[in-house]
Motif scaffolding. Structure first.
Motif, short mmCIF file in Angstrom:
data_model
loop_
_atom_site.label_atom_id
_atom_site.label_comp_id
_atom_site.label_asym_id
_atom_site.label_seq_id
_atom_site.Cartn_x
_atom_site.Cartn_y
_atom_site.Cartn_z
N LYS A 5 56.22 60.87 -44.05
CA LYS A 5 57.61 60.64 -43.66
C LYS A 5 57.65 60.17 -42.22
N TYR A 6 58.45 59.15 -42.00
CA TYR A 6 58.63 58.56 -40.67
C TYR A 6 60.10 58.71 -40.30
N TYR A 7 60.36 59.25 -39.12
CA TYR A 7 61.72 59.53 -38.67
C TYR A 7 62.07 58.61 -37.50
N VAL A 17 60.00 56.56 -33.18
CA VAL A 17 59.51 56.81 -34.53
C VAL A 17 58.62 58.04 -34.42
N ARG A 18 58.96 59.06 -35.18
CA ARG A 18 58.16 60.29 -35.19
C ARG A 18 57.42 60.36 -36.51
N TYR A 19 56.10 60.57 -36.37
CA TYR A 19 55.25 60.72 -37.54
C TYR A 19 54.13 61.67 -37.19
N ALA A 36 58.12 51.44 -38.37
CA ALA A 36 58.05 52.56 -39.31
C ALA A 36 57.80 52.07 -40.73
N ALA A 39 54.17 50.91 -41.07
CA ALA A 39 53.28 52.08 -41.18
C ALA A 39 53.42 52.73 -42.55
N ALA A 40 54.64 52.81 -43.07
CA ALA A 40 54.86 53.41 -44.38
C ALA A 40 54.20 52.57 -45.47
N VAL A 52 60.97 56.36 -45.00
CA VAL A 52 61.44 56.14 -43.63
C VAL A 52 62.87 56.67 -43.56
#
Length: 68
Positions: A5-7, A17-19, A36, A39-40, A52
């Motif tokens: 999950k990417y925030y 972007v938090r991961y 994001a 990356a996802a 995302v």
């Protein structure tokens, strides 16, 4: 299946972007969201389910992109 999950959220004058407990900063919401999603997509290609999430101005999280 494991998931990633990417925030994406706004922090003062930057977008983050938090991961996996780490923050990555971007100048615009578009650049943060595109990073994001990229990356996802990589996570999906490695066999993970990915999502995302974007934080709205109301503070609520919504899914912007998901696969897997």
């Amino acid at each position: 299946m494991a998931s990633a999950k990417y925030y994406v959220s706004k922090e003062t004058d930057r977008w983050n972007v938090r991961y996996d407990g780490k923050d990555y900063s971007y100048d615009t919401s578009t650049s943060a969201l595109m990073a994001a999603i990229k990356a996802a997509n990589t996570a999906v290609s490695q066999g993970y389910a990915a999502e995302v999430m974007v934080q709205g101005v109301d503070g609520k999280w919504r899914t912007e992109w998901a696969e897997g």
